[in-house]
Design an enzyme around this catalytic site. Sequence first.
Site: not given
Ligand code: GLC
Ligand code: GLC
Length: 818
Positions: A492
């Site tokens: 993400d």
């Molecule tokens: C993912 C990441 C997190 C980030 C988020 C944004 O969950 O782990 O660090 O802030 O995405 O939506």
């Molecule tokens: C968090 C989010 C997931 C994403 C991951 C890596 O675990 O929930 O959707 O793939 O972060 O950013």
Amino acid sequence: MRYGHFDDEQREYVIERPDTPLPWINYLGCEEHFGIISNTGGGYSFNRDARLRRLTRYRYNSAPLDTGGRCLYLRDDALEPGPAPLMWSPSWQPMRRELDHYECRHGMGYTLIRSRLKGIEANIRYFVPLGDSLEIWEVTIANRRSRAADLSLFAAVEFCLWDALDDATNFQRNLSVGEVEVADGVIYHKSEYRERRNHFAYFACSAEVAGFDTQREAFLGPYRGWESPAGVQAGLLTNSIAHGWQPIGAQHTRLQLKPDEAKTVVFLLGYHENPTDDKFETAGSQILNKRSVTPIIARYRQPQEVEAAFLALRHYWDELLGKLSVTTPDPHTNRMVNIWNVYQVMTTFNLSRSASYFESGVGRGMGFRDSNQDLLGFVHLAPERARQRILDLAATQLPGGGAYHQYQPLTKLGNNDIGSGFNDDPLWLVLAAAAHLKETGDWSLLEDRVAYDNQPGTEEPLYAHLQRSMRYTLDRLGPHGLPLIGRADWNDCLNLNCFSETPGQSFQTTTNKDGKVAESVFIAGLFVLAAQEMAGIARHQGEVDAFSEAANKMEEAIWVAGWDGEWFRRAYDDFGNLVGSKECQEGQIFIEPQGVCIMAGLGVEDGLAQQALDAVADRLATAHGIVLHQPAYSRYYLHLGEISSYPPGYKENAGIFCHTNPWIMIAETRIGRGDRAYDYYLRINPSAREGLSEVHRCEPYVYAQMIAGRDAPAHGEAKNSWLTGTAAWNYVAITQWILGIRPTFEGLEVTPVMPSTWDGFEAERYYRGVRYLVQVERTGPGNEVQLEVDGHPIEGTVVTLPPAGAQEVRVIAKVGPG
Ligand code: GLC
Ligand code: GLC
């Protein structure tokens, strides 16, 4: 250092002291009503949606940690009520008076807290009964003194005004809307019921009530906290009725106990809905209609009903956990596979990433990619629930094949705030649907008609949704023939189209590049993997496989533009420059493409997979798990996005993002390296890390999303426990690839790639209604498998489906040199 121990027999983790490094939590509830409970009774409850149907308050960022929640107090009334009567919390918080004995047992959907102080024993059992929307706190107090005891027991909760975010921010309104009713020992919280809500909360006591309070400051006293309520100190509550301000439920009951006598008091914290046209006692009145809630309260006020409900809960979990159980030479593997990992998989299925002690319950809905991946570990537990989830997810798919990144659990509608354009999202639906088909063999799933974007009239068979998912990728290829990344792919925080210079802007939704250049090798690998599932489906449907040619091309593109010489590259950025290559200064090698490409079979035959995995071992593996990339980004790179916003070693900037580690475990099994795979498995296995609790700090019975990487000062410290894709993927890695018991379209496959030191193991697996008893015996080094099914040797590694009506299949797998 440990703070407790596993009781595998009872399927409990036993915490031996209340001051764990962080609150160690558990979940009450397995269906629609939930409570989060810490080892000292902290936490909150909610019905279905942790933001919109929040029953009790939780204070974020609080100091001291974890105050409020489920407050219980005991007061020794025999002593003269001086300025400091003997008072304590039997769950330690909120009073935190040192106890002579303390123990918390977190079990499957319940928590027990037992304590003793000066001869008074408390035994508390918290759980949510199946089929009802309430939390039971069954409190048994025993007098182990040689003389009679005269005690007061108080129980208190602070109500949330339903929408947890609004409750924490909108005081100009909220301090005036609080309303309660009190009747027959039950405190009803009915804020906003006068207008549009048809639900209320209640807090009931089974014993005769000596007094109550519903206005917070009346109970606590002005400028006092939950650790020293004035009402408890006085031994007397004021029967306050809240009008506005802060409605609470505080109950007081007296207990006179002879030596060795014990009494049980049940508190019920519940949620109830009335029909919208029958909300009030009589038309025109403002009094709650209690006709349908009263029988529920009456029932659970009886200890024998509580016991029966508890046994039903135990039975429910016996059934679920019985779907697969293993006996291997390793206790960490056994207890995670048989108990805790499954339990966590169920929790992630229920709650996605919404409510934990790290997810606030006010932010995220159900993630599209998250929920699809959670299903991979869940589908064998409750296939019908999994099927419904697949259909719910598919219904948020857009006509163009893309998907809302998240949807709201109450409405099941896609979340417009975050929108779509995470280009890996749709492909995960293919993996989830395939997992369901492999588990159940119920091909009618493909024919289920589902709308796009929940628009009536747009329904198509699920199969068409899967095809649109695939085409979505093919419609978005970049300059190297690799998939365009969009807002982000699985990572993400790899935001290659968001050049954000403004603090506070979202890295995911602020997109200021046209997105026609930045490509993802990860999505390319995922596409190849998904195409293999589509090929399996097409084969079964007797159709021409529509995607394997595209998959072959994609593989070529990966080898041409995505292979760096020693490992798979990660991406191309908006300038067309490499991410995850030797050419980069930082971020030269990333874990994700090594995992996904090799899971898809790339390089398995020709040794390149091995080369990539050796690079992972050399450059990314640490004693605490495998980090996401190296070198960590030492500063903020405008063109890479959120990934470089984190200090080195945390989260996506080279943290050990545990979700990705099982991909490498699976990849290692693909090239036959069982020892490596298992070694990686143990490095992040929470039970195997139990002895490091002072470093790891999170719960030793569940996975955390992240462990700080080697670039972080606190290397080895976990964060974001419970709600993580790590749960499902580790379960898949250990059960399906290392132990090798894997559902396929054709039947159950048995191909262990186990550690060389194991002589074998046994497993019991319910699959398509049949019980498979699998016995694995090592005959020598290597991974070649010879199967014997019900005494007859068979060809290949897939156990063909037994004739209809068969109950049991016995499989012996001899593993060794070919
Ligand atoms: C993912 C990441 C997190 C980030 C988020 C944004 O969950 O782990 O660090 O802030 O995405 O939506
Ligand atoms: C968090 C989010 C997931 C994403 C991951 C890596 O675990 O929930 O959707 O793939 O972060 O950013």
